[in-house]
Design a protein around this motif. Sequence first.
Motif, mmCIF file in Angstrom:
data_model
loop_
_atom_site.group_PDB
_atom_site.id
_atom_site.type_symbol
_atom_site.label_atom_id
_atom_site.label_comp_id
_atom_site.label_asym_id
_atom_site.label_seq_id
_atom_site.Cartn_x
_atom_site.Cartn_y
_atom_site.Cartn_z
ATOM 1 N N ILE A 1 0.981 -1.051 0.008
ATOM 2 C CA ILE A 1 0.082 0.040 -0.006
ATOM 3 C C ILE A 1 0.723 1.395 0.084
ATOM 4 C CG2 ILE A 1 -1.940 1.266 1.023
ATOM 5 C CD1 ILE A 1 -2.752 -1.664 2.429
ATOM 6 N N THR A 2 0.455 2.174 -1.049
ATOM 7 C CA THR A 2 1.544 3.031 -1.384
ATOM 8 C C THR A 2 0.989 4.436 -1.042
ATOM 9 O OG1 THR A 2 3.076 1.742 -2.936
ATOM 10 C CG2 THR A 2 3.276 4.023 -2.782
ATOM 11 N N VAL A 3 1.462 5.525 -0.466
ATOM 12 C CA VAL A 3 0.631 6.676 -0.062
ATOM 13 C C VAL A 3 1.520 7.829 -0.811
ATOM 14 C CG1 VAL A 3 -0.796 5.607 1.453
ATOM 15 C CG2 VAL A 3 1.494 7.014 2.038
ATOM 16 N N ILE A 4 0.978 8.921 -0.878
ATOM 17 C CA ILE A 4 1.813 10.367 -1.173
ATOM 18 C C ILE A 4 1.223 11.106 -0.162
ATOM 19 C CG2 ILE A 4 2.008 12.168 -2.905
ATOM 20 C CD1 ILE A 4 1.513 10.169 -4.948
ATOM 21 N N GLU A 5 2.130 11.860 0.524
ATOM 22 C CA GLU A 5 1.764 12.730 1.620
ATOM 23 C C GLU A 5 2.076 14.174 1.170
ATOM 24 O OE1 GLU A 5 2.845 13.802 6.303
ATOM 25 O OE2 GLU A 5 3.855 11.880 5.379
ATOM 26 N N ASP A 6 1.211 15.080 1.437
ATOM 27 C CA ASP A 6 1.594 16.498 1.479
ATOM 28 C C ASP A 6 1.969 16.863 2.721
ATOM 29 O OD1 ASP A 6 1.488 19.257 1.528
ATOM 30 O OD2 ASP A 6 -0.440 19.512 0.272
ATOM 31 N N THR A 7 3.564 16.946 2.649
ATOM 32 C CA THR A 7 4.144 16.942 3.964
ATOM 33 C C THR A 7 4.183 18.469 4.588
ATOM 34 O OG1 THR A 7 6.116 17.652 2.686
ATOM 35 C CG2 THR A 7 6.027 15.548 3.217
ATOM 36 N N GLU B 1 -5.431 -2.145 -6.530
ATOM 37 C CA GLU B 1 -6.554 -1.868 -5.917
ATOM 38 C C GLU B 1 -6.531 -0.288 -5.237
ATOM 39 O OE1 GLU B 1 -7.781 -4.917 -3.234
ATOM 40 O OE2 GLU B 1 -8.032 -6.394 -4.853
ATOM 41 N N ASP B 2 -7.808 0.013 -5.142
ATOM 42 C CA ASP B 2 -7.862 1.384 -4.314
ATOM 43 C C ASP B 2 -7.019 2.360 -4.641
ATOM 44 O OD1 ASP B 2 -9.606 -0.068 -2.837
ATOM 45 O OD2 ASP B 2 -8.182 -0.864 -1.145
ATOM 46 N N VAL B 3 -6.950 2.713 -6.140
ATOM 47 C CA VAL B 3 -6.367 3.819 -6.758
ATOM 48 C C VAL B 3 -7.133 5.202 -6.484
ATOM 49 C CG1 VAL B 3 -5.228 4.889 -8.762
ATOM 50 C CG2 VAL B 3 -5.202 2.417 -8.263
ATOM 51 N N ILE B 4 -6.457 5.941 -5.556
ATOM 52 C CA ILE B 4 -7.213 7.332 -5.477
ATOM 53 C C ILE B 4 -6.495 8.480 -5.237
ATOM 54 C CG2 ILE B 4 -7.451 6.782 -2.696
ATOM 55 C CD1 ILE B 4 -10.209 8.774 -4.783
ATOM 56 N N VAL B 5 -6.545 9.487 -5.881
ATOM 57 C CA VAL B 5 -6.148 10.874 -5.771
ATOM 58 C C VAL B 5 -6.863 11.692 -5.242
ATOM 59 C CG1 VAL B 5 -5.081 12.907 -6.721
ATOM 60 C CG2 VAL B 5 -4.405 10.382 -7.683
ATOM 61 N N ALA B 6 -6.692 12.311 -4.032
ATOM 62 C CA ALA B 6 -7.670 13.574 -3.238
ATOM 63 C C ALA B 6 -8.224 14.484 -4.220
ATOM 64 C CB ALA B 6 -6.957 14.225 -2.186
ATOM 65 N N ASP B 7 -9.496 14.769 -4.400
ATOM 66 C CA ASP B 7 -10.162 15.979 -5.259
ATOM 67 C C ASP B 7 -9.229 17.016 -5.419
ATOM 68 O OD1 ASP B 7 -12.180 14.184 -5.549
ATOM 69 O OD2 ASP B 7 -13.382 15.399 -4.094
ATOM 70 N N SER B 8 -8.499 17.567 -4.286
ATOM 71 C CA SER B 8 -7.712 18.702 -4.286
ATOM 72 C C SER B 8 -6.429 18.448 -4.984
ATOM 73 C CB SER B 8 -7.266 18.907 -2.875
ATOM 74 O OG SER B 8 -6.683 17.993 -2.230
ATOM 75 N N CYS B 9 -5.879 17.304 -5.417
ATOM 76 C CA CYS B 9 -4.798 17.249 -6.075
ATOM 77 C C CYS B 9 -4.789 16.519 -7.421
ATOM 78 C CB CYS B 9 -3.903 16.276 -5.149
ATOM 79 S SG CYS B 9 -3.242 17.075 -3.474
ATOM 80 N N ARG B 10 -6.056 16.182 -7.856
ATOM 81 C CA ARG B 10 -6.204 15.664 -9.275
ATOM 82 C C ARG B 10 -5.516 16.631 -10.166
ATOM 83 N NH1 ARG B 10 -11.740 12.861 -8.200
ATOM 84 N NH2 ARG B 10 -10.846 11.504 -6.681
ATOM 85 N N GLY B 11 -5.147 16.293 -11.345
ATOM 86 C CA GLY B 11 -4.410 16.845 -12.338
ATOM 87 C C GLY B 11 -2.811 17.056 -12.172
ATOM 88 N N ARG B 12 -2.479 16.529 -10.988
ATOM 89 C CA ARG B 12 -0.866 16.571 -10.959
ATOM 90 C C ARG B 12 -0.137 15.436 -11.366
ATOM 91 N NH1 ARG B 12 -0.436 19.068 -4.772
ATOM 92 N NH2 ARG B 12 1.726 19.183 -5.481
ATOM 93 N N GLN B 13 -0.648 14.558 -12.060
ATOM 94 C CA GLN B 13 -0.106 13.268 -12.446
ATOM 95 C C GLN B 13 0.265 12.196 -11.581
ATOM 96 O OE1 GLN B 13 0.391 13.372 -16.184
ATOM 97 N NE2 GLN B 13 -0.783 15.112 -15.783
#
Length: 190
Positions: A92-98, A126-138
């Motif tokens: 399970i891999t995440v991207i954090e806005d630090t 599975e469970d691929v999600i990008v927060a609404d606020s960060c969509r369009g950033r690839q």
Amino acid sequence: MAEEPVSSLSLFSDDLLYNLEFSDDVCTCKLPDGMSPKTPGEGLCMRALQFTDFSKGYSQLLAQLTRVGDLTQDKFEEQFRGIQASPNTHYITVIEDTTRGELVASASLIVERKFTHLAAMRGRIEDVIVADSCRGRQLGKLLLETLSLLAIKLECYKISLECVENNVPFYAKFGFKQEDSLFMVRRIFD
């Protein structure tokens, strides 16, 4: 040497992500120049899910994708420990806005051992999600490319995923194809 407290543990070593080969001859989808798991974007950090990520909005992020229910911190920690008890199966891999200390994207690679295909492994994304606020950033592209390359590194004989029909063109960019097989599901509860 003292054992590391469970609260600081990740599901897997971030080195698995950071040491993947991101070159034009192995990538299926063109990422912006310089984008990789080590450099996902300004103020962002890509890494494995951590024991402390409940407080960084993991369940709220997943709720933008599907029904999560009333996931408590205790239940999150119990599930995290359960996944840790089966090593090398859940990436399970995440991207954090630090800058905000919150998770903004996530995807999972689930690896299952098979007796077929010479006792190979199969990967499921599975469970691929990008927060609404960060969509369009690839970030979705980065997650998909990273997990696909990780599945190859782990010697999975195939990678599959489920998606709604309007997302098929996006996943096709990564080499996913619709097959003749009929996908069926039996839901026990929603």
